[in-house]
Motif scaffolding. Structure first.
Motif, PDB file in Angstrom:
ATOM      1  N   LEU A  28       0.839  -1.197   0.000  1.00 28.03           N
ATOM      2  CA  LEU A  28       0.000   0.000   0.000  1.00 28.03           C
ATOM      3  C   LEU A  28       0.877   1.251   0.000  1.00 28.03           C
ATOM      4  O   LEU A  28       1.971   1.255   0.585  1.00 28.03           O
ATOM      5  N   PRO A  29       0.418   2.330  -0.633  1.00 26.44           N
ATOM      6  CA  PRO A  29       1.173   3.591  -0.566  1.00 26.44           C
ATOM      7  C   PRO A  29       1.333   4.053   0.881  1.00 26.44           C
ATOM      8  O   PRO A  29       0.517   3.733   1.751  1.00 26.44           O
ATOM      9  N   THR A  30       2.391   4.816   1.131  1.00 26.72           N
ATOM     10  CA  THR A  30       2.666   5.263   2.499  1.00 26.72           C
ATOM     11  C   THR A  30       1.543   6.133   3.050  1.00 26.72           C
ATOM     12  O   THR A  30       1.354   6.197   4.260  1.00 26.72           O
ATOM     13  N   GLU A  31       0.779   6.806   2.160  1.00 28.50           N
ATOM     14  CA  GLU A  31      -0.328   7.627   2.643  1.00 28.50           C
ATOM     15  C   GLU A  31      -1.504   6.781   3.115  1.00 28.50           C
ATOM     16  O   GLU A  31      -2.292   7.224   3.961  1.00 28.50           O
ATOM     17  N   ILE A  32      -1.646   5.570   2.552  1.00 33.57           N
ATOM     18  CA  ILE A  32      -2.776   4.706   2.899  1.00 33.57           C
ATOM     19  C   ILE A  32      -2.394   3.704   3.982  1.00 33.57           C
ATOM     20  O   ILE A  32      -3.259   3.198   4.703  1.00 33.57           O
ATOM     21  N   GLY A  33      -1.091   3.421   4.136  1.00 30.00           N
ATOM     22  CA  GLY A  33      -0.640   2.442   5.114  1.00 30.00           C
ATOM     23  C   GLY A  33      -1.145   2.709   6.526  1.00 30.00           C
ATOM     24  O   GLY A  33      -1.660   1.790   7.194  1.00 30.00           O
ATOM     25  N   PRO A  34      -1.034   3.952   7.049  1.00 27.42           N
ATOM     26  CA  PRO A  34      -1.551   4.206   8.404  1.00 27.42           C
ATOM     27  C   PRO A  34      -3.046   3.930   8.534  1.00 27.42           C
ATOM     28  O   PRO A  34      -3.506   3.495   9.593  1.00 27.42           O
ATOM     29  N   THR A  58      -4.676   1.374  11.179  1.00 25.87           N
ATOM     30  CA  THR A  58      -5.766   1.753  12.077  1.00 25.87           C
ATOM     31  C   THR A  58      -6.937   0.785  11.952  1.00 25.87           C
ATOM     32  O   THR A  58      -7.551   0.391  12.955  1.00 25.87           O
ATOM     33  N   LEU A  59      -7.256   0.380  10.702  1.00 23.81           N
ATOM     34  CA  LEU A  59      -8.341  -0.576  10.503  1.00 23.81           C
ATOM     35  C   LEU A  59      -8.025  -1.916  11.161  1.00 23.81           C
ATOM     36  O   LEU A  59      -8.883  -2.506  11.833  1.00 23.81           O
ATOM     37  N   ASN A  60      -6.793  -2.404  10.994  1.00 28.49           N
ATOM     38  CA  ASN A  60      -6.409  -3.672  11.624  1.00 28.49           C
ATOM     39  C   ASN A  60      -6.436  -3.571  13.139  1.00 28.49           C
ATOM     40  O   ASN A  60      -6.810  -4.526  13.830  1.00 28.49           O
ATOM     41  N   SER A  61      -6.041  -2.415  13.673  1.00 24.03           N
ATOM     42  CA  SER A  61      -6.112  -2.222  15.122  1.00 24.03           C
ATOM     43  C   SER A  61      -7.552  -2.249  15.612  1.00 24.03           C
ATOM     44  O   SER A  61      -7.864  -2.845  16.647  1.00 24.03           O
ATOM     45  N   LEU A  62      -8.438  -1.636  14.818  1.00 21.02           N
ATOM     46  CA  LEU A  62      -9.860  -1.659  15.182  1.00 21.02           C
ATOM     47  C   LEU A  62     -10.417  -3.073  15.122  1.00 21.02           C
ATOM     48  O   LEU A  62     -11.179  -3.498  16.012  1.00 21.02           O
TER      49      LEU A  62
END
Length: 445
Positions: A203-209, A213-217
């Motif tokens: 994933l692009p670095t802009e979308i990675g965070p 966050t989604l995986n953490s949720l």
């Protein structure tokens, strides 16, 4: 103009617009610079023409026998003459002119140098102490025509290059967003209860965070659901032993007492404890259906499981009410036999409890994996059918049961990606109730 909702369309449109504007600006600046350079070149040509023709004209005029006579030079061959000239004496009489020269466009001589009228650019010079004067003229329309051709040469490629560039931009943006589309496809392919982390490599670095966050949720959701299922299963499991002890004490109390009222109260307590036991059992089954592994690494014949469940239920006093229909060939499936037993038991017990007390219950398993349980009885309204698979939902307030049977079956059906179909009345009849779903079948067996 409404901005498109698609990120790919936004990037393509914005980059295309920026490219178009930059190309137009570059073409405009280039045209201005070229026009200035072109004027210098044409002015230099005007001056060079005058300086080359003037000595020849002086020689011709001085060597004439008839002075003061206008001479028009005849063209060697037909051609467009962009530069025209007049050679005049100090009194303004025309001594020599080019074949296409129009004296009306030449103003009176006012000294050497450049002049410009509304239609022509002119250069003048003189010789023999200002007695022989030459003026060379060039139509401004000629310069405008050359300028238009240059502008067309700069602008026409835009009509070809820009669409090609836009297509290249769209393809490049699409290629760049492929990891994001794969990430979305992984999310769409997941079941409703799959809360494991979603791989987000590439994933692009802009979308990675955002993916982190989604995986953490998802991880927090998974922990919360696992805690809820664990609590329900543990609570139900811990209640089984004390409930069994309480039932035994109620039965002993009933057998030892001589008081009919006390014996009846002991019987009521026993029935209440048995209902509570059944409910805890259903809660354990629901936790198993929602959290356990329902698909196994090896396949087994579901016919044997169906026979065991039906025989076990039949030993409670209703063996003649169940009609089991099984195919002659094995029905091999990787569905966990325990999960199928839970599913089968809940459907059959529901049919026995809520159907007619004297009518049979049809339990059918086909070779293709279609499992159906049908019973006779009153028709269930459509609005009631829609909510029967909810937890603790009963067909009516007076009906017996925990309200978890169909919820457990629905949870298992969802986990194995099958559609649970509730029908009332039964197909081909005016009464009754039918539940059906398709089980996963191993065709390789």
């Amino acid at each position: 103009m409404r901005w498109p909702a698609s990120l790919q369309a936004r990037l393509g449109l914005s980059v295309g617009l920026v490219l178009t504007v930059l190309w137009l600006l570059a073409a405009t600046v280039t045209a201005v610079i070229v026009r200035a350079e072109m004027d210098e070149v044409f002015d230099s040509a005007l001056r060079e023409t005058a300086e080359r023709i003037l000595p020849l004209a002086v020689t011709d005029i001085v060597g004439r026998e008839d002075q003061g006579v206008t001479q028009r030079l005849a063209p060697i061959r037909a051609h467009d003459e962009f530069f025209t000239y007049l050679v005049r004496d100090a009194e303004g009489r025309i001594l020599l002119q080019s074949h296409a020269a129009d004296p009306t466009v030449f103003p009176s001589y006012d000294g050497p140098g450049f002049r410009q009228t509304a239609t022509h650019r002119l250069y003048s010079d003189a010789a023999l102490q200002d007695t022989i004067r030459i003026t060379v003229a060039e139509p401004l329309a000629h310069r405008m025509s050359v300028a238009r051709e240059i502008q067309m040469g700069l602008g026409l490629p835009l009509l070809i290059v820009l669409p090609v560039a836009l297509i290249a931009i769209i393809l490049a943006v699409r290629f760049s967003l492929d990891p994001l589309r794969r990430f979305r496809a992984r999310l769409e392919a997941r079941g409703a209860r799959d809360l494991s982390q979603v791989p987000h490599e590439g994933l692009p670095t802009e979308i990675g965070p955002l993916a982190d966050t989604l995986n953490s949720l998802l991880a927090r959701f998974r922990e919360a659901f696992e805690a809820e299922r664990s609590f329900a299963a543990n609570a139900a499991h811990e209640l089984r032993t004390p409930l069994a002890g309480a039932i035994a004490q109620a039965q002993r109390l009933r057998s030892e007492t001589k008081d009919r009222a006390a014996a009846q109260r002991a019987t009521d307590i026993e029935e209440t404890l048995k209902r509570l036991t059944r409910r805890t059992e259903r809660m354990m089954q629901l936790a198993r259906a929602e959290g356990g592994r329902l698909r196994m690494d090896k396949s087994s014949d579901l016919r044997g499981v169906a026979r065991i469940v039906v025989d076990d239920i039949g030993r409670t006093g209703t063996p003649d009410r169940i009609r089991l229909n099984l195919p002659d060939m094995a029905v091999m499936s990787d569905l966990d036999p325990d999960a199928f037993a839970i599913l089968c038991r809940n459907l059959v017990e529901n049919a026995l409890r809520h159907g007619g007390q004297t009518t049979p219950v049809d339990v059918t398993l086909t070779a293709s994996g279609q499992f159906t349980v049908a019973n006779d009885g009153p028709v269930v309204p459509g609005e009631t059918l829609d909510r029967l698979t909810a937890r603790f939902e009963r067909a009516s307030a007076t009906s017996d049961g925990s309200g978890l049977g169909l919820a457990i079956v629905a949870a298992i059906a969802e986990r194995i990606s099958s559609r649970l179909v509730l029908q009332s009345p039964r197909p081909g009849r005016t009464t009754g109730f039918q539940v059906s779903l398709r089980l996963p079948i191993d065709d390789s067996e």
